[in-house]
Structures are given as C-alpha cells and as structure tokens.
Motif scaffolding. Sequence first.
Motif, short mmCIF file in Angstrom:
data_model
loop_
_atom_site.label_atom_id
_atom_site.label_comp_id
_atom_site.label_asym_id
_atom_site.label_seq_id
_atom_site.Cartn_x
_atom_site.Cartn_y
_atom_site.Cartn_z
N ILE A 383 77.35 78.23 45.98
CA ILE A 383 76.14 78.87 45.49
C ILE A 383 76.48 79.47 44.12
O ILE A 383 77.59 79.96 43.94
N PRO A 384 75.59 79.36 43.15
CA PRO A 384 75.91 79.94 41.84
C PRO A 384 75.97 81.47 41.88
O PRO A 384 75.26 82.10 42.65
N HIS A 385 76.83 82.01 41.06
CA HIS A 385 76.94 83.46 40.90
C HIS A 385 77.04 83.76 39.41
O HIS A 385 77.26 82.86 38.60
N THR A 386 76.91 85.03 39.06
CA THR A 386 77.09 85.43 37.67
C THR A 386 78.04 86.61 37.60
O THR A 386 78.33 87.26 38.61
N VAL A 387 78.52 86.88 36.39
CA VAL A 387 79.37 88.04 36.12
C VAL A 387 78.67 88.82 35.02
O VAL A 387 78.64 88.40 33.87
N TYR A 418 78.65 93.09 38.10
CA TYR A 418 78.00 92.63 39.34
C TYR A 418 77.44 91.23 39.12
O TYR A 418 77.49 90.71 38.01
N CYS A 419 76.95 90.65 40.21
CA CYS A 419 76.28 89.35 40.11
C CYS A 419 74.79 89.63 40.05
O CYS A 419 74.25 90.28 40.93
N ARG A 420 74.11 89.14 39.01
CA ARG A 420 72.69 89.48 38.88
C ARG A 420 71.83 88.74 39.89
O ARG A 420 70.67 89.09 40.11
N LEU A 421 72.39 87.73 40.54
CA LEU A 421 71.64 87.01 41.59
C LEU A 421 71.84 87.67 42.95
O LEU A 421 70.97 87.62 43.81
N HIS A 422 73.01 88.25 43.13
CA HIS A 422 73.37 88.87 44.41
C HIS A 422 73.96 90.23 44.09
O HIS A 422 75.18 90.40 44.11
N PRO A 423 73.11 91.20 43.75
CA PRO A 423 73.61 92.45 43.18
C PRO A 423 74.49 93.26 44.11
O PRO A 423 75.14 94.22 43.67
N LYS A 424 74.55 92.88 45.38
CA LYS A 424 75.49 93.53 46.29
C LYS A 424 76.93 93.19 45.91
O LYS A 424 77.86 93.87 46.32
N MET A 425 77.09 92.11 45.17
CA MET A 425 78.43 91.70 44.72
C MET A 425 78.79 92.52 43.49
O MET A 425 78.17 92.37 42.44
N THR A 426 79.78 93.38 43.63
CA THR A 426 80.19 94.20 42.49
C THR A 426 81.71 94.16 42.33
O THR A 426 82.44 93.84 43.27
CU LIG Z 1 76.05 85.92 43.31
#
Ligand SMILES: [Cu+2]
Length: 433
Positions: A383-387, A418-426
């Motif tokens: 799944i794509p993520h961002t930084v 964080y990941c702007r798609l999954h902001p729980k990811m920090t």
């Molecule tokens: Cu993500």
Amino acid sequence: MADTKKDFIDQRLQDLNNDGVDRRGFLKCMAWAGTGLVWTLSGGVPVSRAFAKSAGEHADKGADFTFVQISDSHIGFSKPANQDVTATLQTAINKINAMPNKPDFLIHTGDLSQLSKPSEFDTLDQVLRGASPKQTYFVPGEHDMLTDNGEQYLQRYGKGTKGAGWYSLDHKGVHFVGLVNVVNLKAGGLGSLGHEQLEWLEDDLKGRSASTPIVLFAHIPLWTIYPDWGWGTDDSEQALSYVKRFGSVTVLNGHIHQVMQKIEGKVSFHTAMSTAFPQPAPGTAPSAGPMKVPADQLRRVLGITDVNYLVSGSSLAIIDSPLDSTSAQASGNGGGTDTAAMASGGAATDSATEVKIDNFAFTPGAIKVKPGTQVTWINHDDIPHTVDSTQGKFKSAALDTDQKFEYRFTEPGEYPYYCRLHPKMTGSIIVQS
Ligand SMILES: [Cu+2]
C-alpha cells in the motif's frame, strides 16, 4: 481494553471457523467498538445476507427505490491479494446489472484508484459506463488524493461539489450527503472532516424536517472501529450531532474492506466490502493492508451492498452481497496477511540512516543521526505511504511498494513526521552533533 480486544479477536476467529455471518460476532463487534454510548438493538438492524437469498425472496419487493454501494475498487492494484481488480469490479457491475429491480444509482465510497493515476480513473470510468445505473455518486478515498491533493479527482468526479468534494442531493424524499474525510489529516490522528465541511453540513441539514431520512456516506468510517489502524474519524461526533434530531439516519463507509455494522439510537452505521481485496479484521494481523486469501475464496470477501428504501419503513434495509454468492458470506476474515510481500528487501548499509516502512509503521520509529546525515525511507508494504514532515520541512510523493524517499538533515533539532494517508503512522528523526 486489552482484554476486550483479545476477546473480540477470539470471537472473530471462532466465527470464522463457523464460516459466515455470526450474530454473536456482530454483537461483540458493536460492544467492543465502544464510544461510551448505549446502543439500542432492535428488529430493524440492517442485516447482511447472501445475495442468492436476497435476490429472490425478499429484497426489493415494495421498495420505493434501491441504490447500490460499491467501494474500494483500487484500480491499478496488482499485488498477490488480487492481481485483477478490474475483473472483480466488472463482476460487481455484472451482478448489479442482473438485479431484478434496477437500482436508481450507485454510490462509490472511495479509493476508486490505487495511485490516483489518470489511466486508473479511465479504467474505472470505462467499467462503470457498462453499469445499468447511469448515475454514480462518489466520495474520494485517500488513494484518490495521492499525486495532486485531489485536483484530478475533483475535475473528474467532483463537478459542482464544495471544498474537497462534499455535496448533498435529494432523491425521492431521501437526503443524501457525500462527505470527504481523507484530506488534511493530522499527524497521529484519524480521518478528518474539518471545520469548513462541518459548518457546511450543519447548514445543509438546518431547516430540513426531522422526518426526512438521511444517508451520510464517506470513505473512512464515521464511527470508531479501530483507532490503532486509523479506522475512525476524529471529528465525526460533531457531524453526528447534526443528524441526531432526524428519525432515520444511515451512515455508509468503505475503507476497511469488510462488513461492520452498528446501531446507535436512530443512526445505523455500515461499512462495505471492497471490490478489490479484503483486509484483516481489527487486531487479527500486525497491521491493516491487503490480505491474501486462497484464490477460490477471494470473491467471497469482495462485494457490493445494495440498499432498499421503503417509505413506510423508517430505516433502510441493507443487503451485502459477496461477489461469489455460492456460499455464505464471510463477514469475518482472519487469516494471515501476505507476509511474503512484506519481506524486507535491500541490504541496510547504515541502519541508523534507513527507515523501513512495514506493516503500516516506520521502523525504527525514532532515530538519532548526526548533522549532514541522509535518511532513506523504503516502503515495503503493498500500500502506498508518504513521509511528511509535521513541521512542513519535507514531504515525499506517495511511495509505492519498494519506492524510496531521501532527505538530508543538516540542522540539529527534532523532526517529527507522519504518513499523510495514514496519519496514525508517525516517526521522528533527532539530529544531534
Ligand atoms: Cu501510510
């Protein structure tokens, strides 16, 4: 909390063994999704049924109209969990076209595409052109916002909408509201509607009679299903406070790729399956993400939701239909995630300068580096993520599987991201000389 959660997981796994919709599992799910409110269960609970049953026996008899919800098509996805998502979307459309009572329209609750590519949207459009309902109402998912903050989505699907693509419409006495909760997500948070949209919603509902049936639809669930995986919306309670006075409210969401339902007073919440790939039940896997199931079972965990509206009744009857209706619907889907696809690749040269993105997490979550260090993030997920720097100092493009992002830190300081798609990811980079 931990015990309840474990209880829930045990129950889900047990339900799985019994193969099918399980009322106990359903009740567990609601009890566990606790928002601190008392939930009322009544005979009017929207229920999931296998399509084969619903099509003939009860279904649309006497319904004023029917509409169909599809969700999470992820056109462009081609990982092991489903290598042909266009075909499974087509199957969903074929089923819709074969329905005895023609639905008035479709609702697509987001993640039309995997990577927001024009070709992916083109493919979706092409398949939908073959649908018998000529009208589809959309809301975007986070995957539709990847390259341009949703500009393209708005151009294609958001004509005449407000803000990031929210709008309302009336159909045969029912008021429908499409909401967007996938933009401007804050680090550490869940889905978000935002102040401007909430103001608009309050205004949109003001002055409507309390007897008007309301249908809200958005991508990320508007009720808290599993915050650890980001399955909820930070400011949904505000939105729901505006619909409390209405006699019948139905809330439709996608995003979690499985069926979950809950009744809270006069509000019924419902999530739809994906037409592309299943995701694990909350807490049954290390993270959310595409779940590989045996090929012969894939179509049982994909599907469509058709909704009949009867003027006489006060609620909508919701029927979930897996793509493969030959067996009971699998509403729970445990099993393992596709661990093979998550195997880490590439030899780490200097562990201190590489951050892996695995199972919806940055690892290590916090690292200390010397000024001048270049940090590389590599996405190992399907799944794509961002930084994205929380302070706006750096921002990656959407990183698909195996893609990298690099940034050189020159100034001492702490750099949360964080990941702007999954902001729980920090995560955080601490630069110290
Ligand atoms: Cu993500």
